[in-house]
Write a protein that holds these residues in place. Sequence first.
Motif, PDB file in Angstrom:
ATOM      1  N   LEU A 151     -18.458  61.819 -32.275  1.00 30.06           N
ATOM      2  CA  LEU A 151     -19.792  62.327 -32.579  1.00 30.06           C
ATOM      3  C   LEU A 151     -19.778  63.820 -32.868  1.00 30.06           C
ATOM      4  CD1 LEU A 151     -21.635  60.307 -29.834  1.00 30.06           C
ATOM      5  CD2 LEU A 151     -21.840  59.959 -32.282  1.00 30.06           C
ATOM      6  N   PRO A 155     -17.301  56.906 -35.484  1.00 32.30           N
ATOM      7  CA  PRO A 155     -17.401  56.396 -34.109  1.00 32.30           C
ATOM      8  C   PRO A 155     -17.211  54.889 -34.019  1.00 32.30           C
ATOM      9  CG  PRO A 155     -19.160  57.965 -34.534  1.00 32.30           C
ATOM     10  CD  PRO A 155     -18.414  57.784 -35.818  1.00 32.30           C
ATOM     11  N   PHE A 161     -25.180  56.600 -22.366  1.00 38.14           N
ATOM     12  CA  PHE A 161     -25.725  57.951 -22.312  1.00 38.14           C
ATOM     13  C   PHE A 161     -26.593  58.163 -21.083  1.00 38.14           C
ATOM     14  CE2 PHE A 161     -24.946  56.920 -26.704  1.00 38.14           C
ATOM     15  CZ  PHE A 161     -24.319  58.042 -27.185  1.00 38.14           C
ATOM     16  N   ALA A 181     -30.852  56.079 -24.005  1.00 34.85           N
ATOM     17  CA  ALA A 181     -30.866  55.996 -25.465  1.00 34.85           C
ATOM     18  C   ALA A 181     -31.043  54.568 -25.957  1.00 34.85           C
ATOM     19  CB  ALA A 181     -29.587  56.614 -26.056  1.00 34.85           C
ATOM     20  N   TYR A 199     -33.104  51.753 -27.967  1.00 31.33           N
ATOM     21  CA  TYR A 199     -34.035  51.822 -29.093  1.00 31.33           C
ATOM     22  C   TYR A 199     -35.394  51.314 -28.613  1.00 31.33           C
ATOM     23  CZ  TYR A 199     -29.366  51.776 -31.059  1.00 31.33           C
ATOM     24  OH  TYR A 199     -28.050  52.035 -31.297  1.00 31.33           O
ATOM     25  N   GLN A 231     -38.310  50.523 -29.757  1.00 30.03           N
ATOM     26  CA  GLN A 231     -39.171  49.510 -30.375  1.00 30.03           C
ATOM     27  C   GLN A 231     -38.488  48.141 -30.431  1.00 30.03           C
ATOM     28  OE1 GLN A 231     -37.638  51.884 -31.838  1.00 30.03           O
ATOM     29  NE2 GLN A 231     -36.476  51.005 -33.529  1.00 30.03           N
ATOM     30  N   PHE A 257     -27.925  45.053 -31.811  1.00 26.22           N
ATOM     31  CA  PHE A 257     -28.032  45.936 -32.977  1.00 26.22           C
ATOM     32  C   PHE A 257     -26.674  46.250 -33.601  1.00 26.22           C
ATOM     33  CE2 PHE A 257     -28.350  50.255 -34.862  1.00 26.22           C
ATOM     34  CZ  PHE A 257     -29.242  49.952 -35.876  1.00 26.22           C
ATOM     35  N   PRO A 292     -34.933  62.210 -28.429  1.00 28.90           N
ATOM     36  CA  PRO A 292     -33.626  62.467 -27.821  1.00 28.90           C
ATOM     37  C   PRO A 292     -32.502  62.223 -28.829  1.00 28.90           C
ATOM     38  CG  PRO A 292     -34.629  60.494 -26.898  1.00 28.90           C
ATOM     39  CD  PRO A 292     -35.656  61.123 -27.779  1.00 28.90           C
ATOM     40  N   GLU A 328     -29.596  61.592 -28.311  1.00 31.30           N
ATOM     41  CA  GLU A 328     -28.690  60.529 -27.861  1.00 31.30           C
ATOM     42  C   GLU A 328     -29.008  59.200 -28.537  1.00 31.30           C
ATOM     43  OE1 GLU A 328     -28.900  60.560 -23.605  1.00 31.30           O
ATOM     44  OE2 GLU A 328     -27.422  62.161 -23.474  1.00 31.30           O
ATOM     45  N   LEU A 329     -30.283  59.044 -28.906  1.00 32.74           N
ATOM     46  CA  LEU A 329     -30.696  57.838 -29.631  1.00 32.74           C
ATOM     47  C   LEU A 329     -29.918  57.726 -30.940  1.00 32.74           C
ATOM     48  CD1 LEU A 329     -32.864  55.916 -28.669  1.00 32.74           C
ATOM     49  CD2 LEU A 329     -34.487  57.109 -30.114  1.00 32.74           C
ATOM     50  N   LYS A 337     -27.071  59.297 -31.564  1.00 37.09           N
ATOM     51  CA  LYS A 337     -25.653  59.118 -31.263  1.00 37.09           C
ATOM     52  C   LYS A 337     -25.351  57.658 -30.946  1.00 37.09           C
ATOM     53  CE  LYS A 337     -24.646  63.730 -29.425  1.00 37.09           C
ATOM     54  NZ  LYS A 337     -24.295  64.471 -28.195  1.00 37.09           N
ATOM     55  N   ALA A 338     -26.243  57.032 -30.159  1.00 37.84           N
ATOM     56  CA  ALA A 338     -26.032  55.628 -29.804  1.00 37.84           C
ATOM     57  C   ALA A 338     -25.994  54.771 -31.053  1.00 37.84           C
ATOM     58  CB  ALA A 338     -27.132  55.167 -28.863  1.00 37.84           C
ATOM     59  N   ALA A 339     -26.884  55.049 -31.985  1.00 41.50           N
ATOM     60  CA  ALA A 339     -26.921  54.261 -33.224  1.00 41.50           C
ATOM     61  C   ALA A 339     -25.648  54.470 -34.033  1.00 41.50           C
ATOM     62  CB  ALA A 339     -28.151  54.644 -34.044  1.00 41.50           C
ATOM     63  N   ARG A 340     -25.110  55.686 -33.991  1.00 41.82           N
ATOM     64  CA  ARG A 340     -23.860  55.934 -34.732  1.00 41.82           C
ATOM     65  C   ARG A 340     -22.699  55.195 -34.093  1.00 41.82           C
ATOM     66  NH1 ARG A 340     -21.964  61.499 -36.586  1.00 41.82           N
ATOM     67  NH2 ARG A 340     -20.438  60.122 -37.535  1.00 41.82           N
ATOM     68  N   VAL A 341     -22.656  55.204 -32.750  1.00 43.30           N
ATOM     69  CA  VAL A 341     -21.598  54.448 -32.068  1.00 43.30           C
ATOM     70  C   VAL A 341     -21.739  52.965 -32.399  1.00 43.30           C
ATOM     71  CG1 VAL A 341     -20.714  53.745 -29.806  1.00 43.30           C
ATOM     72  CG2 VAL A 341     -21.332  56.123 -30.215  1.00 43.30           C
ATOM     73  N   ILE A 375     -34.163  52.486 -36.810  1.00 40.46           N
ATOM     74  CA  ILE A 375     -34.436  53.193 -35.559  1.00 40.46           C
ATOM     75  C   ILE A 375     -35.564  54.209 -35.727  1.00 40.46           C
ATOM     76  CG2 ILE A 375     -33.414  54.509 -33.658  1.00 40.46           C
ATOM     77  CD1 ILE A 375     -31.880  51.987 -34.071  1.00 40.46           C
ATOM     78  N   PRO A 402     -39.434  52.980 -37.432  1.00 40.00           N
ATOM     79  CA  PRO A 402     -40.362  52.282 -36.532  1.00 40.00           C
ATOM     80  C   PRO A 402     -40.932  53.183 -35.438  1.00 40.00           C
ATOM     81  CG  PRO A 402     -38.353  51.002 -36.845  1.00 40.00           C
ATOM     82  CD  PRO A 402     -38.107  52.344 -37.457  1.00 40.00           C
ATOM     83  N   MET A 403     -40.221  54.291 -35.138  1.00 40.34           N
ATOM     84  CA  MET A 403     -40.731  55.199 -34.106  1.00 40.34           C
ATOM     85  C   MET A 403     -41.669  56.241 -34.690  1.00 40.34           C
ATOM     86  SD  MET A 403     -37.274  55.887 -31.982  1.00 40.34           S
ATOM     87  CE  MET A 403     -38.098  56.878 -30.768  1.00 40.34           C
TER      88      MET A 403
END
Lengths: 366, 311
Positions: A58, A78, A87, A91, A93, A95, A104, B199, B201-202, B204-208, B220, B223-224
């Motif tokens: 990252l 990643p 995390f 973290a 999602y 929705q 996901f 955040p 980290e949201l 980053k989590a999606a990238r991981v 992601i 929708p937010m």
Amino acid sequence: MDMAQNGTSVSIQDLSLNFGAVSVLKTLNLDVAQGEFVVLLGPSGCGKSTLLNCVAGLLDISEGRIFIKGKNVTWEEPKDRGIGMVFQSYALYPQMTVEKNLSFGLRVAGLPRDEIVKRIARAAEILQIEPLLQRKPSALSGGQRQRVAIGRALVRDVDVFLFDEPLSNLDAKLRSELRVEIKLLHRKLQNTMIYVTHDQIEAMTLADRIAVMKGGVIQQLDAPQTIYNRPVNRFVAGFLGSPAMNFVEGRLEKHGDGWSFVAEDLKIPLGTYQFDGQPEAGPAVFGIRPEHVSLNSGTGWPFSTSANVEVVEPMGSDTLVWLKLAQQKFSVRVTSERTPQNDEAVTLGFDPMRASLFDAETGGRI
Amino acid sequence: MTAAQITAIQPVQDAQDQTGVAPFGPKPRHVSPGRIGIYVFLVIAALFFLIPVYIMIVTSLKGMPEIRLGHLFSLPAEPTFQPWADAWLHACTGRDCNGLSPGFYNSLKITVPSVIISIICASINGYALTFWPYKGANLLFGLLVFGAFVPYQVVIYPLIIGLSSVGLFATLPGIIIVHTIFGMPILTLLFRNFYAALPVELFKAARVDGAGFWRIFFSIMLPMSVPITVVAIILQVTGIWNDFLFGIVFAGRSNWPMTVQLNNIVNTTTGVREYNVNMAATILTAAVPLIIYFVSGRWFVRGIAAGAVKG
């Protein structure tokens, strides 16, 4: 060179990271064995989370290489590194339902539907979140959210788990519960885990090895007991242990054929102390943990002296007694039944074998 | 513990206020003169600002003979909706007597695409600026924010030259492009600040999880983004609908929006000045932003707060 990677799960070689002129990580090396649980421990700003982000891909590194399972992943995305990450802020999602959160990554990877269902069922069973699958993250408690976050790493079926302070947002009770669960999970899965925390209890309880970091440099990398008993420098000694280690400043002197530590009228013979190398006379710091000092327990100790109690701090299971040694603050941990009164004169004794001596200037272990 | 028990069984010793009642339970509420004064002032201020609206509505419901009597505040003696129908269908701008309705449809044709395109662009801008910082991203963002402070009048002439050189001056696509460009600074600022508050980290989590630029955006982030999108829609719809300057310059005669047509109707100098029709036409033109203000209440406040930098 690559042959050396066998049995090594994660290998970080000469890794440096600079943000502009600021050097965050300095030529850092770390090898993590297959199935090992390594904890990166340090105060905030020491670069431990940054290091984890580098391993995850990252953050782009400035120099060095990163191997995961023998494969050079320095430039990989990643998702291609075979890692899962958990995390601090969960973290999740917001929705998506728990099930959608878990799936996901698998949907992005284009896995077949029945495989996704199978993996989610397995993760949900391991983490006991089956009843929560159709809920949104907002309808979950903190502990449940973190479990889902772990599940998201779990379903990806990866070799390496990366935890970035996963328990810091939870209250004390939940934290200790989930700590045990993570330990059980590691025993069950036998994955490599790298875990970042500033909480020394988490580090001591979870780790196979702890890497204590400060200023972008690993100070000591060793088994928890070794780090606890034989810290390599004053920083590590002071960072680990609660209540913290006592430090008395004074001098190292040679008397006859034996060494002793001298501070004002205090003179501690170091006959039982194991020096790291050849000691030299000069300013030094004497460190000993409060639980390694005994109060009012006779004179059978290699060293004993007397002092007056200044303050008593009851902590439930035991009590911390504060007094002065060579005009410097000194604490002793005693069981609550043996709590002395304020101003009471006591004798204290310990074995210098359990102490640590540090160079006053460099802070390194003598 | 014991001290608390003693005070609990001896309420007699409690401090008593003027009424002689010992404090217990919820604090009593007093109506102070100051508070009454504030409410009186607010009501008067509200009535004062409603007077023009009242006059507009009653005048639009009167016939011309009644208006000539000059009783500005009186209710209509014989209410009629004829001026409204005239304003919508028959009012004259120069030689055309088609009322406001063509302008209404023109405004729709301008506003709907402009709002959609500008919000799509701005949300992608804000997302990229927040999560995918590239070289010069901060400079670009600074320039964009600077753009929010450029007076429109300054850039009209260069824009005319630019658009006419590509054949888009005085066309529907031309005016849509202009509105999209001028919405960009404030909307990008809006979306960037919204995404920056999420955040990281949201992301980053999606990238991981393996998601890329567009996947993270659509699955992601978008929708937010509902709250901030609503704010953006309110800002843009009211802004573009109320626009007069760009409409008259860039839309071209056949695409003139409602505001321009209203101006032409009201300023027509031939014949009798039909105050009732003018009033009805004005209310009709203001209706769309007004409805949005009323319907979107709390969102609108956020929009104002977010748009405060624009002044």
